[in-house]
Design a protein around this motif. Structure first.
Motif, PDB file in Angstrom:
ATOM      1  N   LEU A 513       0.827  -1.205   0.000  1.00 20.30           N
ATOM      2  CA  LEU A 513       0.000   0.000   0.000  1.00 20.30           C
ATOM      3  C   LEU A 513       0.867   1.263   0.000  1.00 20.30           C
ATOM      4  N   ARG A 514       1.970   1.244   0.774  1.00 23.53           N
ATOM      5  CA  ARG A 514       2.864   2.417   0.825  1.00 23.53           C
ATOM      6  C   ARG A 514       3.494   2.659  -0.535  1.00 23.53           C
ATOM      7  N   GLN A 516       2.290   1.751  -3.494  1.00 27.22           N
ATOM      8  CA  GLN A 516       1.274   2.226  -4.431  1.00 27.22           C
ATOM      9  C   GLN A 516       0.997   3.718  -4.219  1.00 27.22           C
ATOM     10  N   ARG A 517       0.946   4.122  -2.955  1.00 24.39           N
ATOM     11  CA  ARG A 517       0.690   5.524  -2.633  1.00 24.39           C
ATOM     12  C   ARG A 517       1.853   6.383  -3.139  1.00 24.39           C
ATOM     13  N   ARG A 518       3.081   5.919  -2.939  1.00 21.36           N
ATOM     14  CA  ARG A 518       4.269   6.668  -3.359  1.00 21.36           C
ATOM     15  C   ARG A 518       4.329   6.789  -4.884  1.00 21.36           C
ATOM     16  N   GLN A 520       1.760   6.845  -6.750  1.00 20.95           N
ATOM     17  CA  GLN A 520       0.483   7.421  -7.169  1.00 20.95           C
ATOM     18  C   GLN A 520      -0.330   6.431  -8.002  1.00 20.95           C
ATOM     19  N   GLU A 523      -4.578   2.197  -4.571  1.00 22.14           N
ATOM     20  CA  GLU A 523      -4.373   1.357  -3.379  1.00 22.14           C
ATOM     21  C   GLU A 523      -5.534   0.374  -3.302  1.00 22.14           C
ATOM     22  N   ASP A 610     -11.135   1.021  -2.061  1.00 22.90           N
ATOM     23  CA  ASP A 610      -9.678   1.064  -1.979  1.00 22.90           C
ATOM     24  C   ASP A 610      -9.233   1.024  -0.503  1.00 22.90           C
ATOM     25  N   ARG A 611      -8.053   0.461  -0.259  1.00 22.50           N
ATOM     26  CA  ARG A 611      -7.444   0.361   1.072  1.00 22.50           C
ATOM     27  C   ARG A 611      -8.305  -0.432   2.061  1.00 22.50           C
TER      28      ARG A 611
END
Length: 1012
Positions: A513-514, A516-518, A520, A523, A610-611
């Motif tokens: 998840l981290r 994917q967030r980084r 962009q 998630e 998501d998430r």
């Protein structure tokens, strides 16, 4: 009727030395039995005193309580009527319960089902006539002294009748009356002996739910029709909705020769659809986009698509695993006593075989031999006339046109195949082997550094290595072309139990998840599929792993939790849909009825947010596979992944069909039943790595099958090494001994010669049977040999005889349990010394007591569990706990806490103590490091389960050296049951270097090992 006369009624007027009057009192009421003792006697019994029968009954009651089948009350227990009715004869004998009702029921049916005056009356019918009766809980009373115990089917039927009789006249409409007949029909089909006259021919259907079918009309509008999943067409249903009383709580419809019953929830669904029956043309687009604005039960056509591996929805083709690895064992010493010539017709199945046998017989007789070996049988040929007679009989059989027709007919479908006719996701076979997968994965660069500040603790070194391994493969999977079936898709984490697979998996999810967030990137939601008993553990681990949980929320997609929140109201389980499809026909995607709210059209109610972390079971995955396979998951984790080892199971097909960036399969037993398990798991994690089943079988299975007995173990090791190299980085396998340096030593001691498997031969753990045990064992052997010559099909006989040998190997009088209720320590020792194996056990326990250490005794047979508790309590002055519930059925905290309490009390006692457990109950979630000895008194047929049970004591926190004891009893002339089972289990210790985990022994293996 008084309690004393009641008990005299079923133990006989002459009484019994162990009558129930000396045991617990049993008081029946409408709901079940109250089982109790007067307060003074109960207090004495709780102190370990009281008579033998009371002690044994208390043991049995505690075992029921441990399985949540009985509830403790003041001075005793409460057992509901259904539990009492379901007790087998063994349990009923312990409690001295009445015998089963031997008669039938005569039914008098008055009136028509559509009238409020409809009545059904039942009477008891015996050889002496027809009599009225009364039911009280699980008991049927004919007179004050004639009382019987009901079967589950009888109890079901009688309670249905009583419910109907309690209805007010205005409530006895057609729905209630037909429902009664349906319930009585069900009881009859389940074994209740009852004549329902012409109602026996009534086909009653109770649908699982209400669905919807939409038909486009010429003007562009939609006409909605409720569907019931009973096989009725839209035209049939449309003509019969008028039969329903829409104001009633329940409904009944007659469709041809079927009667369809609807409960209150189903009636609500029908009313909802019929009240919105016509969707105008200008509202159709809105209806398709937001069906919940019109209906609670909606038809939604989602354009989300399945994974590349899903070819469509239809009836999957069966995968035949065939023969995997068999060793023939002469369980009944038949080679010492050849079969009569009558066996020739059985073993000869073709003219070619007959010609070969005749050649062997001629050659053997020419050399003066009296026995030939053919078709796995030793055949007596000493009587030339008999041999000639049976040769001619075999020739006649082979010439019979009926035999020839049967021999050329394909086998009838098995029950599993019949049950598998429901539709599922149909998969594209990954038959080709992608040679670039290994190189691509092994040469990949390391993923980003893990941010350990995001987790509650840093990992142990082996866990850090495991997390880095996952993230490296995950990184490759994210960069690979998702339109390529043979891309990097997943991996198998096959670490030994206790190394922290759950923690490592959750860290990998957090890093996914981290990342994917980084980057962009979306998630995506994460799915965890696990056995029911582990869902709570996953919830707990989430809070323990993250100081700040990275998920939007955690959804437990399970009945009783969050499933109803995301279930489309009225939609039937997806695994039961589209049953009318042909064998090679795929469903039109528009005909699929998705049962979960998924996709953007579901808005805030969608499951696939998501998430989100979704926790569910393998059964829920199977039942809602179409919806779950539509979702684009980020990661999917399969815990205890051996649950998807069978390629023909719908939950396995669903697992393979799930769409995800990365799939992680976690299991400590990657080979539980056969090498086919390993192929199926790897085919789920990484299609294309090992090819299709045919290629895998030819490459890895056939070399083992083709090997001679003398070199088969060596071939297994060589194949294992090759297979391990072929799997490469896609599997990580570590064992505790290599990773947890703080663990003490573990020694497996066996009474039989230890040729392999890291065992230590300890001769004092084996003894030769003698006396009554030897006589009983030989009696079974001789009886089977005598019957073998007279019977054509020995499968049922062989398994029954094998069961007797297993029981006698434990104790020669185990079936006569009540005769073994010891009243003193001396008598208990005497009873145990009748068995060679239990005599060995006493010696082992005496040694453990001298050291002041603790031991767990594993066995499956409940009779032996009860008797050993009774005996060992008296011999050692203990109050031994028995844990034998099935952990797969654990769904409540109360049951789990009961086990933890028993284990806590066991460990809290200073010095020597004993705990009795079933290997099944020791499956997951139990740690007993207070003990450092394990005795497998009754070997489990699955060595993986046996090892898992042993490892309850060999975990983090164990301070003492661990000893696993495998006692055995031998025979003076033949290989005993224990020797054969040990040989069969060791034959399953295959491919040690590849998967370490052994193969289970199935019934078919036993049958084939007998040559049947």
């Amino acid at each position: 009727m008084g309690l004393a006369s009641f008990f005299r009624r079923f133990i006989g007027e002459d009484g019994d030395a162990l009558s129930t009057l000396d045991g617990f009192r049993f008081a029946a009421d409408s709901g079940g039995l109250n089982v109790f003792l007067p307060r003074e006697q109960h207090q004495v019994l709780q102190q370990g005193k009281g008579n033998a029968l009371q002690k044994v009954q208390l043991i049995a009651l505690n075992m029921l309580s441990e399985q949540a089948a009985a509830e403790a009350i003041a001075n005793g227990f409460r057992i509901d009527a259904h539990t009492v009715a379901a007790m087998d004869d063994e349990q009923a004998e312990i409690f001295r319960l009445p015998r089963r009702y031997p008669g039938s029921f005569a039914a008098t049916i008055d009136g028509r089902t559509g009238q409020s005056g409809f009545r059904v009356a039942l009477a008891a019918q015996t050889a002496d006539g027809v009599f009225p009766f009364q039911r009280k809980g699980p008991y049927l009373s004919l007179t004050s002294t004639e009382v019987y115990r009901l079967t589950p089917a009888e109890l079901y039927g009688l309670t249905a009748l009583e419910r109907h009789q309690q209805l007010a006249p205005e409530q006895r409409g057609e729905a209630a009356n037909v429902r009664l007949m349906a319930e009585l029909q069900t009881a009859a089909r389940s074994g209740m002996r009852i004549d329902l006259s012409h109602f026996d021919r009534m086909d009653v259907v109770v649908p699982e739910g209400v669905g919807v079918i939409a038909t486009r009309l010429p003007d562009g509008s939609l006409e909605l029709c409720p569907t019931l999943g009973d096989g009725s067409s839209v035209d049939q249903l449309s003509k019969r909705w008028s039969q329903l009383d829409m104001s009633a709580d329940g409904g009944v419809m007659r469709i041809d020769n079927r009667v369809v019953l609807l409960d209150e929830a189903q009636m609500s669904g029908v009313r909802n659809v019929l009240s919105n029956r016509r969707i105008p043309a200008d509202k159709v687009a809105e209806f398709i986009a937001t069906p919940t604005a019109f209906l609670d039960a909606a038809l939604v056509n989602l354009d989300m698509g399945f994974s590349l591996r899903v070819a469509g929805i239809g009836k999957p083709q069966h995968v035949d695993f065939g023969e995997l690895d068999l060793v023939r064992n002469d369980w009944f010493a038949l080679d010492r006593r050849p079969a009569a010539p009558s066996v020739i017709s059985k073993v000869v199945q073709s003219p070619e075989e007959l010609a070969r046998l005749k050649e062997l017989i001629v050659a053997a007789q020419g050399q003066g031999a009296e026995v030939v070996h053919f078709g796995g049988q030793a055949i007596d040929i000493s009587d030339v006339a008999q041999v000639t007679e049976h040769i001619e009989a075999a020739e006649a059989k082979l010439a019979d046109p009926e035999f020839q027709r049967a021999a050329t007919q394909p086998d009838a479908p098995s029950e599993n195949e019949k049950q598998g006719e429901k539709v599922a996701v149909v998969l594209k076979d990954a038959d080709a082997i992608s040679s670039g997968l290994l190189q691509k994965a092994q040469s990949a660069a390391q993923s980003q550094e893990t941010d350990w500040s995001a987790y509650s603790r840093e990992p142990f070194p082996h866990q850090r290595e495991g997390i880095e391994w996952m993230l490296k493969l995950l990184n490759v999977a994210l960069q690979d072309d998702h339109n390529d079936l043979y891309r990097v898709q997943g991996a198998l984490l096959a670490d030994d139990m206790g190394l922290g697979k759950t923690y490592m998996s959750l860290v990998a999810v957090g890093e996914y998840l981290r990342n994917q967030r980084r980057q962009q990137q979306p998630e995506k939601p994460v799915l965890v599929v696990a056995p029911l008993s582990l869902l709570e553990n996953w919830e707990d681990e989430v809070s323990k792993t993250y100081p700040a949980v990275p998920f939007r929320d955690v959804v437990v997609l399970q009945s009783g939790r969050d499933l109803n929140q995301f279930r489309v109201q009225g939609a039937e389980r997806e695994s039961a849909q589209l049953a009318a499809l042909g064998d090679d026909e795929l469903a039109d995607e528009r005909s699929i009825r998705y049962a979960l709210t998924i996709g953007p059209e579901a808005g805030a109610h969608r499951l696939d947010m998501d998430r989100r972390l979704v926790l569910t079971t393998y059964q829920t995955l199977r039942d809602y596979q179409f919806s779950l396979c539509q979702i684009d998951w980020g990661m999917v984790i399969f815990d205890e992944a051996q649950n998807i080892k069978n390629p023909n199971a719908h939950q396995t097909r669903a697992a393979k069909g799930l769409k995800a960036d990365f799939k992680l399969l976690a299991t400590g037993t990657p080979v539980e039943n056969s090498l086919g398990d390993f192929w199926c798991l790897m085919d789920t994690a990484q299609p294309g790595l090992l090819g299709g089943w045919d290629h895998f079988r030819d490459t890895w299975i056939k070399p083992i099958l083709a090997a001679d007995d003398e070199v088969r173990d060596q071939v297994r090791v060589e194949v294992g090494n090759d297979l391990r190299r072929a799997v490469g980085i896609f599997m990580l396998r570590r064992i505790k001994e290599d990773q947890l340096t703080g663990l003490p030593s573990k020694t497996i001691c066996t009474g039989l010669p230890a040729e392999s498997g890291g065992m230590r031969h300890t001769p004092q753990l084996a003894t030769m049977m003698r006396g009554a045990q030897l006589q009983a064992y030989d009696a079974v052997l001789n009886d089977y040999r005598d019957r073998r010559d007279a019977e054509e099909d020995l499968r049922g006989t062989a398994l029954a005889a094998l069961s007797s040998l297993r029981s006698i190997s434990l104790h020669p009088r185990l079936e006569a349990e009540s005769a073994l209720y010891a009243t003193s320590a001396a008598q208990a020792r005497s009873f145990m010394q009748e068995s060679g194996k239990l005599e060995v056990l006493l010696s082992v326990l005496d040694d453990i007591r001298a050291k002041g250490e603790k031991v767990i005794l594993f066995m499956e047979t409940k009779r032996l569990q009860r008797l050993l508790k009774l005996w060992l309590d008296q011999i050692y002055g203990l109050d031994i706990a028995v844990i034998n519930g099935d952990t797969k059925a654990v769904a409540t905290k109360a049951e789990t806490m009961t086990r933890k309490k028993l284990i806590t009390e066991f460990e809290a006692r200073d010095g020597f103590n004993v705990l009795i457990m079933s290997p099944v109950a020791a499956g997951v979630g139990l740690t007993v490091v207070g003990a450092n000895h394990v005795v497998h008194l009754e070997r489990h047929w699955n060595p993986a389960k046996e090892a898992q049970a042993s490892d309850r004591v060999y975990r983090i926190g164990q301070q003492k050296p661990v000893f696993i004891h495998l006692p055995a009893v031998t025979h003076p002339q033949y290989d005993s049951f224990d020797v054969h089972l040990d040989r069969l289990l060791r034959g399953k210790l295959m491919l040690k270097d590849a998967v370490v985990t052994p193969e289970a022994v199935a019934e078919k293996d036993i049958i084939q090992s007998m040559g049947l």
